[in-house]
Design a protein around this motif. Sequence first.
Motif, PDB file in Angstrom:
ATOM      1  N   GLY A   1      61.085  28.299  65.786  1.00 36.84           N
ATOM      2  CA  GLY A   1      61.998  27.913  66.850  1.00 36.84           C
ATOM      3  C   GLY A   1      61.439  26.808  67.722  1.00 36.84           C
ATOM      4  N   LEU A   2      60.151  26.908  68.083  1.00 37.65           N
ATOM      5  CA  LEU A   2      59.523  25.888  68.915  1.00 37.65           C
ATOM      6  C   LEU A   2      59.515  24.538  68.208  1.00 37.65           C
ATOM      7  CD1 LEU A   2      58.071  25.421  71.604  1.00 37.65           C
ATOM      8  CD2 LEU A   2      55.914  25.939  70.443  1.00 37.65           C
ATOM      9  N   THR A   3      59.148  24.560  66.926  1.00 31.74           N
ATOM     10  CA  THR A   3      59.146  23.310  66.150  1.00 31.74           C
ATOM     11  C   THR A   3      60.548  22.743  66.022  1.00 31.74           C
ATOM     12  OG1 THR A   3      57.249  24.109  64.875  1.00 31.74           O
ATOM     13  CG2 THR A   3      58.487  22.266  63.965  1.00 31.74           C
ATOM     14  N   GLY A   4      61.529  23.634  65.793  1.00 29.63           N
ATOM     15  CA  GLY A   4      62.911  23.182  65.649  1.00 29.63           C
ATOM     16  C   GLY A   4      63.459  22.560  66.916  1.00 29.63           C
ATOM     17  N   VAL A   5      63.101  23.133  68.064  1.00 33.57           N
ATOM     18  CA  VAL A   5      63.553  22.571  69.340  1.00 33.57           C
ATOM     19  C   VAL A   5      63.014  21.155  69.517  1.00 33.57           C
ATOM     20  CG1 VAL A   5      63.294  22.745  71.840  1.00 33.57           C
ATOM     21  CG2 VAL A   5      63.934  24.765  70.513  1.00 33.57           C
TER      22      VAL A   5
ATOM     23  N   ALA B   1      65.023  31.227  72.464  1.00 32.49           N
ATOM     24  CA  ALA B   1      65.203  32.666  72.683  1.00 32.49           C
ATOM     25  C   ALA B   1      65.913  33.308  71.503  1.00 32.49           C
ATOM     26  CB  ALA B   1      66.007  32.893  73.966  1.00 32.49           C
ATOM     27  N   GLY B   2      66.886  32.577  70.944  1.00 29.47           N
ATOM     28  CA  GLY B   2      67.579  33.113  69.775  1.00 29.47           C
ATOM     29  C   GLY B   2      66.670  33.275  68.588  1.00 29.47           C
ATOM     30  N   ALA B   3      65.749  32.316  68.413  1.00 32.39           N
ATOM     31  CA  ALA B   3      64.802  32.426  67.297  1.00 32.39           C
ATOM     32  C   ALA B   3      63.919  33.653  67.456  1.00 32.39           C
ATOM     33  CB  ALA B   3      63.957  31.152  67.217  1.00 32.39           C
ATOM     34  N   ALA B   4      63.426  33.884  68.689  1.00 32.77           N
ATOM     35  CA  ALA B   4      62.595  35.071  68.926  1.00 32.77           C
ATOM     36  C   ALA B   4      63.399  36.353  68.719  1.00 32.77           C
ATOM     37  CB  ALA B   4      62.039  35.027  70.345  1.00 32.77           C
ATOM     38  N   LEU B   5      64.649  36.363  69.190  1.00 33.97           N
ATOM     39  CA  LEU B   5      65.496  37.540  69.012  1.00 33.97           C
ATOM     40  C   LEU B   5      65.780  37.792  67.539  1.00 33.97           C
ATOM     41  CD1 LEU B   5      67.200  39.767  70.298  1.00 33.97           C
ATOM     42  CD2 LEU B   5      69.102  38.136  70.422  1.00 33.97           C
ATOM     43  N   ILE B   6      66.016  36.711  66.815  1.00 37.78           N
ATOM     44  CA  ILE B   6      66.235  36.843  65.374  1.00 37.78           C
ATOM     45  C   ILE B   6      65.012  37.448  64.706  1.00 37.78           C
ATOM     46  CG2 ILE B   6      66.380  35.476  63.257  1.00 37.78           C
ATOM     47  CD1 ILE B   6      68.357  33.682  64.679  1.00 37.78           C
ATOM     48  N   GLY B   7      63.835  37.004  65.176  1.00 39.38           N
ATOM     49  CA  GLY B   7      62.610  37.560  64.606  1.00 39.38           C
ATOM     50  C   GLY B   7      62.521  39.064  64.806  1.00 39.38           C
ATOM     51  N   VAL B   8      62.911  39.522  65.991  1.00 39.06           N
ATOM     52  CA  VAL B   8      62.884  40.958  66.275  1.00 39.06           C
ATOM     53  C   VAL B   8      63.897  41.700  65.409  1.00 39.06           C
ATOM     54  CG1 VAL B   8      63.284  42.721  68.030  1.00 39.06           C
ATOM     55  CG2 VAL B   8      62.061  40.619  68.629  1.00 39.06           C
ATOM     56  N   VAL B   9      65.138  41.215  65.405  1.00 41.59           N
ATOM     57  CA  VAL B   9      66.204  41.894  64.660  1.00 41.59           C
ATOM     58  C   VAL B   9      65.921  41.874  63.163  1.00 41.59           C
ATOM     59  CG1 VAL B   9      68.662  41.846  64.091  1.00 41.59           C
ATOM     60  CG2 VAL B   9      67.905  41.406  66.438  1.00 41.59           C
ATOM     61  N   ALA B  10      65.523  40.688  62.672  1.00 42.71           N
ATOM     62  CA  ALA B  10      65.295  40.565  61.237  1.00 42.71           C
ATOM     63  C   ALA B  10      64.044  41.306  60.782  1.00 42.71           C
ATOM     64  CB  ALA B  10      65.168  39.083  60.865  1.00 42.71           C
ATOM     65  N   GLY B  11      63.128  41.582  61.712  1.00 42.82           N
ATOM     66  CA  GLY B  11      61.888  42.267  61.319  1.00 42.82           C
ATOM     67  C   GLY B  11      61.937  43.771  61.454  1.00 42.82           C
ATOM     68  N   VAL B  12      62.982  44.298  62.102  1.00 42.33           N
ATOM     69  CA  VAL B  12      63.038  45.747  62.314  1.00 42.33           C
ATOM     70  C   VAL B  12      63.149  46.496  61.002  1.00 42.33           C
ATOM     71  CG1 VAL B  12      64.480  47.605  63.234  1.00 42.33           C
ATOM     72  CG2 VAL B  12      63.933  45.633  64.665  1.00 42.33           C
TER      73      VAL B  12
END
Length: 377
Positions: free
Chosen positions: A314-318, A348-359
């Motif tokens: 996400g950071l790189t993409g931004v 924030a969406g990238a981090a949230l995706i990481g949480v949701v996709a990693g659960v």
Amino acid sequence: MRAVLSAIGISIGIATMIVVTGIPASSQKALDAELTALGTDRLQVVADADAAERGTPASFPESSAAMVERIGAVKAVTAVANTHTLVKRSDRLGPLDDSGLTVLAVRPNLLDVVNATVGSGHYLTKGTQRFPTVVLGSESAARLGFPEIRTGEPPPLVLIADQWFSVTGVLHSVPLAPDVDRAVLVGWDAARRHLGFDGRPTQLFVQADEVHIADVRAVLPATVNPAAPSVVLVSRPSDVLAAKRSAEATFSGLFVGLAGLALLVGGIGVANTMVISVLERRREIGLRRALGANRGQIRGQFLTESVVLSGLGGLTGVAVGILATIGYAAVKDWPAVIPLEAVTGGFAGAALIGVVAGVYPAVRASRLSPTVALATT
């Protein structure tokens, strides 16, 4: 390599989100500027020409412009008045050989309010408006035979009410005020001193906040002429304003749709990577469980990997998205606009995706028993 490629995929998704919101936002900013130049935030106030027949002066009180300035949403206002005098190029012409042009008394801020520009020479200032000097509209300059004012040469003269006036400038065409093109502009104080002007304006140009343009229009008649608001005619907001607001609504819907799609694609990539990671790393999971790692530690490991992977992507993409948007806007000569919501929402969406996709992968990994995991070939 799998982790790097997954992070690249996420960064591409986030960069796409920044680009697909930043480029339309930049385009919208440029479009807004063009539409605003057409008068979406301007109102024109004129005196009813039939008022004189009803016994009411076809003009406004001297304090009308000052009263309009007190309206909160008004940014600027300028007064214009028809002096009802004739202008000629030469004193050799007969009384019926006038140019057919209107002599208007104007304020120094006229150009700013009507988006006018000087073609040659210079406009009236607070100092020169007191003297017998005039500025010609584009059409009046052509009729009088003075298409431009040349530096270093004596200024041409025009005759107004048996008084000679020096021509100091010529304006470009003014789309927002066509009457100015066909007028000879005299300073307010000079019109009082030399033309017998009574100081009562016959027209006002008002610049107001676009959001409150309808409210300003509603209160203008009573504000301009409290004694006779019925003689005050206010032009309705430009049809361009409706088109501008429609474009803004369309762009807003486009932003939301494209941003959501980009985040969805990035989330699917992260989830796919983490699920495959669990399947390929069963022996590692089994070994860690055999050495004493509990289920919570296994869940934490995979969930942390997913969040870090998404955060870096996400950071790189931004960063990539911002640079791409600025570059494209520069090529198109647009003002570069980077929506703050897209930047913060992207990361924030990238981090949230990481949480949701990693659960799910994390839970699945923690449920593998050591014996089953170690026995996996």
